[in-house]
Write a protein that holds these residues in place. Sequence first.
Motif, PDB file in Angstrom:
ATOM      1  N   ILE A  28       0.836  -1.210   0.000  1.00  0.00           N
ATOM      2  CA  ILE A  28       0.000   0.000   0.000  1.00  0.00           C
ATOM      3  C   ILE A  28       0.868   1.256   0.000  1.00  0.00           C
ATOM      4  N   HIS A  33       9.111   0.147   2.251  1.00  0.00           N
ATOM      5  CA  HIS A  33       8.546  -0.690   3.316  1.00  0.00           C
ATOM      6  C   HIS A  33       8.152  -2.064   2.757  1.00  0.00           C
ATOM      7  N   HIS A  34       6.915  -2.224   2.397  1.00  0.00           N
ATOM      8  CA  HIS A  34       6.391  -3.492   1.881  1.00  0.00           C
ATOM      9  C   HIS A  34       6.556  -4.623   2.897  1.00  0.00           C
ATOM     10  N   CYS A  35       5.781  -4.483   3.953  1.00  0.00           N
ATOM     11  CA  CYS A  35       5.850  -5.419   5.078  1.00  0.00           C
ATOM     12  C   CYS A  35       5.296  -6.795   4.698  1.00  0.00           C
ATOM     13  N   CYS A  63       1.190  -1.367   9.978  1.00  0.00           N
ATOM     14  CA  CYS A  63       0.624  -0.068  10.348  1.00  0.00           C
ATOM     15  C   CYS A  63      -0.881  -0.104  10.085  1.00  0.00           C
ATOM     16  N   GLY A  66      -1.740  -1.052   6.468  1.00  0.00           N
ATOM     17  CA  GLY A  66      -1.553  -2.469   6.162  1.00  0.00           C
ATOM     18  C   GLY A  66      -2.615  -3.333   6.822  1.00  0.00           C
ATOM     19  N   HIS A 193       6.863   3.719  10.794  1.00  0.00           N
ATOM     20  CA  HIS A 193       6.646   3.296  12.182  1.00  0.00           C
ATOM     21  C   HIS A 193       7.726   2.353  12.693  1.00  0.00           C
TER      22      HIS A 193
HETATM   23  S1  SF4 Z   1       1.933  -2.272   6.574  1.00  0.00           S
HETATM   24 FE1  SF4 Z   1       2.016  -0.045   6.450  1.00  0.00          FE
HETATM   25  S2  SF4 Z   1       4.219   0.428   6.447  1.00  0.00           S
HETATM   26 FE2  SF4 Z   1       3.995  -1.747   5.928  1.00  0.00          FE
HETATM   27  S3  SF4 Z   1       3.909  -1.762   3.667  1.00  0.00           S
HETATM   28 FE3  SF4 Z   1       1.797  -1.727   4.395  1.00  0.00          FE
HETATM   29  S4  SF4 Z   1       1.259   0.428   4.387  1.00  0.00           S
HETATM   30 FE4  SF4 Z   1       3.483   0.332   4.306  1.00  0.00          FE
END
Ligand code: SF4
Length: 718
Positions: A28, A33-35, A63, A66, A193
């Motif tokens: 997103i 990032h791309h958790c 976050c 996500g 975060h």
């Molecule tokens: S969880 Fe949040 S910080 Fe991690 S990739 Fe998704 S939107 Fe970005």
Amino acid sequence: MTELEKKIKSKIPGPDTGIEVRRSLCAICSPGHHCGVDCYVKDGEIIRVEGTQEHPYNHGKLCTKGSSLRNYVYRKDRIQTPLRRVGERGEGKFEPITWDEAYAIIAEKLNAVKEQYSPHSVAFFSGYCKWYRPVFHRFAHVFGSVNFGTDDSTCSASKVIADKVTAGCGAGPDMGHANTFLGWNYEGYYSAHLSVEGVRKLKERGGKVIIIDIRQTPAAKNLADLFLQINPGTDGALALGMAKVIIDNGWADMDYVNQYTYGFEEYKALVDQYPLDKVSAITGLTPEEIYEAAKLYATNGPACTNYSASALVHHINGFNAHRAIVCLSALTGNFDRAGGNVPNPPTYLHKPAGFKSRENEFRSDRYPGGQKRIGADRFPLWDAQFDEFQAMDLLRQMEEEDPYPIKAIFALGMNAKMFPQTQRLLDVMKEKLDFFVDTDLFMTMTAKYADIVLPACSSVERGEVKAYQGGYLTYTQPVIPPLYQSKSDVDILCELARVMDLDDEYLKGGYDACMEWIFDGCGVTLDELKKSELPVKVPVAKWPAQPGNCLKNGFKTSTGKFEFYSTAIAKIDPMYGLDPLPSYYDSLSDQNDPETAEQYPFYLCTGARLPHAIHSRTHETPWLRSLCPKPTCEVNTDDARRLGLSAGDVVELSSPYGAIQATVKTTHKTKPGVILMLHGYTEANVNELIGRNHLDPYSGYPGFKGMRCQIRKCQEVK
Ligand code: SF4
């Protein structure tokens, strides 16, 4: 309720419940990032999402955005089939067509523009998301166009270029070894975060934190030992003022300066023009605050700095402000030293992972040349330093057809809302383009102007290769098949390459053929990656990045040194007026005439992050939208009282370029005279208020965060 029914209701995975946990990533927000996510899938549907505990990047954390991934993927307005426009551009009237029909039309129209004008008259543009960009970039070049552009034209590339022309590369904060953290516009709680933990650890071991921001943020409240609430757009002056304090007090690391830097005398002459009283008047800080910040940063080292890109470079003086801040790092001997800022080159899609890929070669080795890119004449520094067209000149070139016409746009995820004066851009596209194709998950206001709209799928419906810090690489697999008739962006590009018979074996070979070439030599195969649900440690990766490489082998600048005086900028034709030194000028310098200043007395600052929003991308996701349903502007409490405004009032915000309506939120967290407007709302698009020529001359970046405005209560609306 039976035991099994209870387990299903509780979404407990197992053969009896038929619930399976499959792993993917959240895309997103930005590729930085791309958790990792665990998707609970039952009967082909994702019923729950949580962070992957064992993932080396996010360790199970997600976050707010996500956490809404399910909500995002199953939005009701997903585009379901390829569409052909049947109404006027912008009306949003389409009819479904097949993929074969769509490809045939696209091939015919793009080739027609190529033949009638030139391949460069087709502009290829990528907005969100970014995972396919190397493939799309190559596609544009193989087609024959020099014009590949992206949202990097307004995102963080200005910072990348500023780093490059100063130090030859960017450098990240070495939090683990620092004694002081200078968080310049740092608001980790909202936009990064996972970074907060590093700051907390620094504090736990006795380190100090300086936060500089225009508003009182959670980071300022929770983390700062010293908080400087600065006037917006004055960061460059503060950095120069701090440099003067550091030099005058003998806190500069002159051994470092003499050995590793270039242009110190010229830089010193510049900073000498910024004594404390002058900087205090510009920044709104007391001389004591500036002195204390400079002293703490310079004498409690090693000190590292967070370079928050958009908060700075979205001012028309932001490029130089960033340079001025980076210069503090070299002045105090913190650049490329442990505990300071350590260069860490990106591996893939901006993400450093400690090993090399061939991404850049893949993107550029088919560059066709033969024409100037869009914006080359207007933003020569950008053009010389960045391998994309500067999209802030797209509107002008479409309008004026100078130096040549742009007659088609092939876009993936184009978002006109990232352009100042959005509607003007759309109007010009409507009038001037022979053909516009856009690909997206959702029917956006931009897609409504397209002749053909293609349905893309989300990150959990596709597989993709992704590098992570720590030396990791992954190749995710789809957790569900693409919804409706949607396809992955890369499948669309590669299938189209075959239909158009583009002369490139990688594009025609598909995603794996492209990735195999890009990651060849890193010691792990795509098949090995595919077999692992988690990112795999790459054998050749060296992590963490070690400091000292630039100091030992030379900086990647023409002098081989850190350049206070940029030789790359000095090479640009003087007629553009670009200063090789990081000089300061007013962020409203193009709108300070008395009449405009009187009519628009407030400082409009847009683009502040919310923890649950990323630009316009999540405003239509129901759960996230419910957290801030109304387009809202923040007004200082004293200003509100003076203007007779209360929280919840509807106001008109206007600039010389347009007007929007928003709901007032009163706050003591911003300074008087500053209006903070949240961005990305379709019904109140604040970028309509930003002048399309209100641009940083170094980077071409719009001054999203610094524009004159007026605010008035809408009695009639109320
Ligand atoms: S969880 Fe949040 S910080 Fe991690 S990739 Fe998704 S939107 Fe970005």
